[in-house]
Design a protein around this motif. Structure first.
Motif, PDB file in Angstrom:
ATOM      1  N   LEU A  57       0.449  -1.268  -0.055  1.00 44.48           N
ATOM      2  CA  LEU A  57       0.079   0.026  -0.008  1.00 44.48           C
ATOM      3  C   LEU A  57       1.248   1.151   0.226  1.00 44.48           C
ATOM      4  N   LEU A  58       1.738   1.526   0.807  1.00 49.81           N
ATOM      5  CA  LEU A  58       2.640   2.243   1.048  1.00 49.81           C
ATOM      6  C   LEU A  58       3.520   2.487  -0.508  1.00 49.81           C
ATOM      7  N   LYS A  59       4.182   1.298  -1.212  1.00 50.24           N
ATOM      8  CA  LYS A  59       4.884   1.954  -2.330  1.00 50.24           C
ATOM      9  C   LYS A  59       3.652   2.037  -3.414  1.00 50.24           C
ATOM     10  N   SER A  60       2.224   1.800  -3.424  1.00 49.45           N
ATOM     11  CA  SER A  60       1.012   2.738  -4.271  1.00 49.45           C
ATOM     12  C   SER A  60       1.281   3.867  -3.763  1.00 49.45           C
ATOM     13  N   TYR A  61       1.547   4.137  -3.101  1.00 54.58           N
ATOM     14  CA  TYR A  61       0.956   5.623  -2.175  1.00 54.58           C
ATOM     15  C   TYR A  61       2.416   6.140  -3.375  1.00 54.58           C
ATOM     16  N   ARG A  62       3.527   5.560  -2.839  1.00 49.62           N
ATOM     17  CA  ARG A  62       4.148   6.287  -3.645  1.00 49.62           C
ATOM     18  C   ARG A  62       4.288   6.212  -5.050  1.00 49.62           C
ATOM     19  N   THR A  63       3.955   4.730  -5.805  1.00 46.90           N
ATOM     20  CA  THR A  63       4.081   5.638  -7.255  1.00 46.90           C
ATOM     21  C   THR A  63       2.955   6.240  -7.757  1.00 46.90           C
ATOM     22  N   ARG A  64       1.654   6.382  -6.507  1.00 51.20           N
ATOM     23  CA  ARG A  64       1.034   7.462  -7.361  1.00 51.20           C
ATOM     24  C   ARG A  64       1.944   9.169  -7.262  1.00 51.20           C
ATOM     25  N   LEU A  65       1.792   9.040  -6.010  1.00 46.00           N
ATOM     26  CA  LEU A  65       2.979  10.162  -6.003  1.00 46.00           C
ATOM     27  C   LEU A  65       4.055  10.751  -7.361  1.00 46.00           C
ATOM     28  N   LYS A  66       4.630   9.879  -7.337  1.00 46.44           N
ATOM     29  CA  LYS A  66       5.327  10.134  -8.273  1.00 46.44           C
ATOM     30  C   LYS A  66       4.812   9.749  -9.437  1.00 46.44           C
ATOM     31  N   ASP A  67       3.876   9.396 -10.033  1.00 46.92           N
ATOM     32  CA  ASP A  67       3.074   9.303 -11.018  1.00 46.92           C
ATOM     33  C   ASP A  67       2.204  10.144 -11.791  1.00 46.92           C
ATOM     34  N   ASP A  68       2.131  11.192 -10.893  1.00 50.07           N
ATOM     35  CA  ASP A  68       1.022  12.340 -10.701  1.00 50.07           C
ATOM     36  C   ASP A  68       1.769  13.862 -11.111  1.00 50.07           C
ATOM     37  N   VAL A  69       3.273  13.375 -10.411  1.00 49.69           N
ATOM     38  CA  VAL A  69       3.613  14.472 -10.433  1.00 49.69           C
ATOM     39  C   VAL A  69       4.705  14.720 -12.323  1.00 49.69           C
ATOM     40  N   LYS A  70       4.751  13.662 -12.291  1.00 52.37           N
ATOM     41  CA  LYS A  70       5.230  12.644 -13.819  1.00 52.37           C
ATOM     42  C   LYS A  70       4.725  13.168 -14.710  1.00 52.37           C
ATOM     43  N   SER A  71       3.085  13.056 -14.489  1.00 54.11           N
ATOM     44  CA  SER A  71       2.269  13.402 -15.315  1.00 54.11           C
ATOM     45  C   SER A  71       1.915  14.958 -15.455  1.00 54.11           C
ATOM     46  N   MET A  72       2.062  15.305 -14.367  1.00 50.07           N
ATOM     47  CA  MET A  72       2.092  17.228 -14.464  1.00 50.07           C
ATOM     48  C   MET A  72       2.786  17.734 -15.241  1.00 50.07           C
ATOM     49  N   LEU A  73       4.263  17.393 -15.440  1.00 51.15           N
ATOM     50  CA  LEU A  73       5.106  18.429 -15.903  1.00 51.15           C
ATOM     51  C   LEU A  73       5.385  17.382 -17.049  1.00 51.15           C
ATOM     52  N   GLU A  74       4.859  16.337 -17.834  1.00 50.80           N
ATOM     53  CA  GLU A  74       5.109  15.755 -18.693  1.00 50.80           C
ATOM     54  C   GLU A  74       3.853  16.917 -19.370  1.00 50.80           C
ATOM     55  N   ASN A  75       2.457  16.368 -18.901  1.00 53.25           N
ATOM     56  CA  ASN A  75       1.602  17.495 -19.575  1.00 53.25           C
ATOM     57  C   ASN A  75       1.261  18.754 -19.916  1.00 53.25           C
ATOM     58  N   PHE A  76       2.985  19.307 -18.882  1.00 54.88           N
ATOM     59  CA  PHE A  76       3.272  20.478 -18.979  1.00 54.88           C
ATOM     60  C   PHE A  76       4.009  21.078 -20.306  1.00 54.88           C
ATOM     61  N   GLU A  77       5.226  19.996 -20.163  1.00 51.93           N
ATOM     62  CA  GLU A  77       6.225  20.181 -21.094  1.00 51.93           C
ATOM     63  C   GLU A  77       5.607  20.113 -22.876  1.00 51.93           C
ATOM     64  N   GLU A  78       4.867  18.827 -22.783  1.00 46.97           N
ATOM     65  CA  GLU A  78       3.967  18.836 -23.981  1.00 46.97           C
ATOM     66  C   GLU A  78       3.562  19.922 -24.891  1.00 46.97           C
ATOM     67  N   ILE A  79       2.429  20.407 -23.567  1.00 47.33           N
ATOM     68  CA  ILE A  79       1.837  22.073 -23.589  1.00 47.33           C
ATOM     69  C   ILE A  79       3.111  23.264 -24.521  1.00 47.33           C
ATOM     70  N   ILE A  80       3.957  23.209 -23.852  1.00 44.92           N
ATOM     71  CA  ILE A  80       4.534  24.404 -24.169  1.00 44.92           C
ATOM     72  C   ILE A  80       5.533  23.414 -25.458  1.00 44.92           C
ATOM     73  N   LYS A  81       5.267  22.393 -25.805  1.00 42.24           N
ATOM     74  CA  LYS A  81       6.540  21.972 -26.929  1.00 42.24           C
ATOM     75  C   LYS A  81       4.992  22.793 -28.283  1.00 42.24           C
ATOM     76  N   LEU A  82       3.528  21.468 -27.785  1.00 35.38           N
ATOM     77  CA  LEU A  82       3.093  22.272 -28.925  1.00 35.38           C
ATOM     78  C   LEU A  82       2.669  23.899 -29.331  1.00 35.38           C
ATOM     79  N   ALA A  83       3.598  25.030 -27.987  1.00 33.95           N
ATOM     80  CA  ALA A  83       3.014  26.493 -27.955  1.00 33.95           C
ATOM     81  C   ALA A  83       3.935  26.962 -29.458  1.00 33.95           C
TER      82      ALA A  83
END
Lengths: 639, 139
Positions: free
Chosen positions: B13-39
């Protein structure tokens, strides 16, 4: 013609073509083509300029139609069968050569540069593109902003509504008071007494959920609960759902009934006398406490009912529905009933008996008994194994070294059930009540010797003690009669002044009689004490006088007193039942002597004379002893 | 204390929490980067400009929504972790229990004390009253 869509396969007919038809009708066939002729024919058909399939097909059909028209020309032009092919290949070769040259030159990029031919230029201007991109970014920003706004508002809401604490803070509070655990997305709580040692099977689980916010924004202020704590904030971020069988209010009613007349009653309710309403707006803490109370009451009743069925009593206990009837004393029954109202409306009618006040003793003791059982279940006497099944109790362990016999071992296996204990307590309670009643009425009844009773503060649930002192007002120092009464469960133990122990039964009349008897004793004793103080002589004293009228109960007591000079005698006789005192006086040498026919000399008067009754009620004085003092004083002074 | 053996499920469970955190942060970053790239917008495609613009707009929207989703997911994660901590923080629960029991013990002692003083008071009063009563002329 739809030859575009339909493929027509054309093949040479088996019959040769008819060259001519003679007048006589004979058909002259053309001679079939030789191999070389057909080769030429096919070679001519190769067209290098046509590339696509479609063209080929089209050409095929047109060729076919053409060839049908002029096959002769074809034959004539075919001087050499590969002529056309050769021509075409040569042309192609020329073109490839030119292309190679051009490419070689273009590769050098010295004389020739290849430029892409601008196709028709797009009408989109760069500004439009920027605008489009801007718009796209604005849209994306909008999405982000609304998302952020949503998060912010939800945060702000929590900050602003400080009156309703955060779900997690509430949860933390809940966790500090109750057992919770998470079972796949739901939080399950436990309000059973199992950790406290209960072995009741019913599970007391409840579910914790987040409360919906909209519906409780303007919940009506809950009516002030009688006795209960009014929740300061009815809205809570937390919602607990309790199984239906634990909802509502429950209490255990204990009634002592004598011929369908209530003697005493006790309502057991953890939350005080006021029945808490089970409205849904209740704070979770109260809700859970109420549910726990229900569970506890159920367990208690279950246990009692089980015991009532199992117990072998001369008068069997009865269990009917939610009611247990056990006989405590003859014609007095103890009724324990479980009252559970699940409906929200407060219609728990208070049983309308005369003694409506709460008896906290019975309430508490039932309570305590189950708690004790719980405690015993978890707290085993040491030493016991930390793990594994529990061994014998300490008493059992000591049985070996102490060489316990069979009887002792059997005694160890006996355990008193809750019902037996409560029955015993009730019996004691009743006995105490009766004793109190007897003492109070007697104290009210008797003014002459005062009856004071002191109840000991050191008492147990089945044993208490009262010290009764009988004394005469104003003559406390002369004499007082103490009487000690131990009240047990089914009887009384009285210790009289002279150390005699009397065991009385539960009938209050017996105690009454004993006190009458003691009062009698007291009267005689105090007269004797007074006589000593006054210097009179005690000639005779009997607690159980054998003469006179027969008393319905006990015996009359008497004493005979002589004045210091010995010429006057007072006789006192007390009858316990009639509560009457007879005092008689005799002058042994009478002050005036008249010699008669029978008694000729004065000396015979010393033998004692006739007793004359004293009418005590006509005498001055507050009480009996005062009158006696007056009498003695008057008789003494006369001499 | 810190590295005591947790049960397998808790560890997961704790590991899943950690992965969720990482995934979410990564997803935010990646999506932002992609938006910038598109711009930035220089990418050669076979598509016509208009279509390209439309696609970019759509993609940006989706990516922004993804960022928002990741943010909400993080909030949910925070809430989950809080819940987990509250439900499994046994030292603090023990502390609360100890405190409660202490509180009740003091309350009990207080009650006992009060009862005793009350008893003493009543006994003294009773003594006085009896004295008064038995010496009064009424008796």
């Amino acid at each position: 013609m739809a030859f575009n869509s339909i493929n027509i396969s054309v093949e040479a007919p088996i019959e040769n073509q008819i060259q001519e038809i003679t007048y006589d009708g004979m058909e002259i066939y053309q001679p079939p083509l030789t191999l070389s002729e057909s080769l030429v024919k096919y070679a001519q058909k190769i067209d290098f300029s046509k590339t696509t399939d479609l063209d080929l097909k089209r050409e095929d059909t047109t060729d076919d139609s053409k060839s049908d028209i002029d096959p002769k020309d074809a034959f004539q032009s075919s001087l050499w069968p590969w002529d056309s092919v050769r021509n075409k290949l040569r042309n192609a070769h020329q073109e490839v050569c030119v292309l190679a040259d051009v490419l070689a030159i273009a590769k050098d990029k010295r004389y020739m540069v290849l430029d892409p031919v601008p196709q028709e230029p797009l009408e989109t201007k760069p500004m439009v593109q920027i605008y489009a991109r801007k718009k796209a970014l604005a849209g994306a920003a909008n999405v982000l902003l609304t998302g952020a706004e949503k998060l912010k508002t939800s945060q702000n809401e929590a900050v602003r509504n400080r009156t309703t604490p955060d779900f997690h803070i509430e949860l933390l509070r809940l966790r500090q008071n109750w057992r919770l655990k998470k079972v796949s997305n739901t939080i399950i709580g436990d309000l059973s007494y199992r950790t406290a040692g209960s072995k009741y099977l019913q599970t007391g689980t409840f579910e914790v959920t987040k409360a919906e916010e909209d519906e409780k924004t303007n919940s009506p202020p809950s009516s002030p609960l009688p006795g209960g704590i009014v929740p300061a904030k009815p809205s809570s971020a937390l919602k607990v759902s309790i199984p239906s069988e634990l909802q509502g209010v429950a209490y255990i009613e204990v009634l002592c009934q004598k011929d369908f007349e209530d003697l005493c009653s006790a309502n057991i309710n953890f939350l005080g006398s006021g029945a808490p309403s089970s409205n849904p707006d209740m704070h979770w803490q109260q809700k859970l406490e109420a549910a726990q109370n229900v569970l506890f009451c159920k367990e208690l009743f279950n246990q009692l009912a089980k015991e009532a069925v199992q117990l072998q009593n001369p008068i069997p206990h009865m269990v009917v529905g939610n009611q247990i009837m056990a006989s405590v004393l003859p014609s007095i029954q103890l009724i324990i009933a479980l009252r559970h109202s699940t409906s929200g409306d407060k219609k728990i009618e208070k049983p309308s008996h005369s003694r409506s006040e709460h008896d906290h003793v019975l309430e508490h003791s039932l309570h305590q008994l189950l708690r004790e059982v719980h405690h015993k279940n978890t707290h085993h006497p040491f030493p016991h194994p930390a793990t594994g099944p529990l061994g014998p109790s300490k008493k059992r362990m000591m049985a070996g070294p102490m060489a316990a016999d069979r009887y002792e071992l059997l005694e160890m296996t006996k355990q008193e059930t809750l019902l037996e204990q409560i029955v015993r307590q009730t019996q004691h309670f009743l006995m105490r009540m009766r004793t109190e009643y007897v003492l109070d009425t007697l104290a009210k009844e008797f003014k002459d010797p005062l009856i004071t009773s002191h109840w000991s503060t050191h008492s147990s649930a089945t044993r208490s003690c009262v010290k009764i002192t009988i004394l005469t007002h104003g003559y406390d120092a002369v004499h007082s009669t103490p009487l000690l009464v131990y009240i047990a469960e089914k009887g009384l133990k009285c210790i009289c002044r002279d150390g005699r122990v009397m065991n009385l039964s539960y009938e209050p009349q017996e105690l009454r009689d004993l006190i009458f008897y003691t009062i009698n004793q007291h009267r005689i004793q105090i007269v004797i004490g007074l006589a000593k103080v006054m210097g009179w002589q005690i000639l005779e004293n009997s607690n159980h006088l054998g003469i006179g009228a027969v008393e319905p109960l006990g015996n009359a007591a008497s004493c005979l007193l002589a004045s210091p000079t010995g010429d006057r005698i007072i006789a006192v006789r007390c009858e316990p039942q009639a509560n009457a005192i007879h005092v008689s006086v005799a002058h042994s040498p009478r002050t005036d002597f008249f010699p008669g026919r029978l008694v000729t000399e004065r000396k015979w008067e010393h033998l004692g004379g006739q007793f004359r009754d004293v009418r005590m009620d006509k005498m001055e004085g507050k009480n009996f002893l005062y009158k006696m003092e007056l009498l003695m004083a008057s008789l003494t002074s006369n001499s | 204390m810190a590295n005591r053996a947790l049960p397998q499920s808790k560890e997961a469970l704790l590991k899943s929490y950690r992965t969720r955190l990482k995934d979410d942060v990564k997803s935010m970053l990646e999506n932002f980067e992609e938006i910038i790239k598109l711009a930035k917008g220089d990418h050669d495609t076979q598509l016509s400009r208009l279509t390209q613009c439309e696609q970019d707009t759509y993609e940006m929207h989706v990516r922004a929504a993804n960022i928002v989703r990741a943010g909400e997911s993080l909030m949910k994660l925070v809430s989950d972790i809080k819940q987990y901590l509250i439900l499994n923080d046994f030292p603090s629960v023990n502390e609360a229990i100890t405190q409660n029991s202490k509180l009740f013990r003091t309350k009990q002692a207080e009650c006992d004390q009060k009862l005793m003083t009350l008893r003493d008071d009543v006994a003294a009063e009773l003594y006085d009253l009896e004295e008064e009563y038995y010496t009064s002329p009424n008796k």
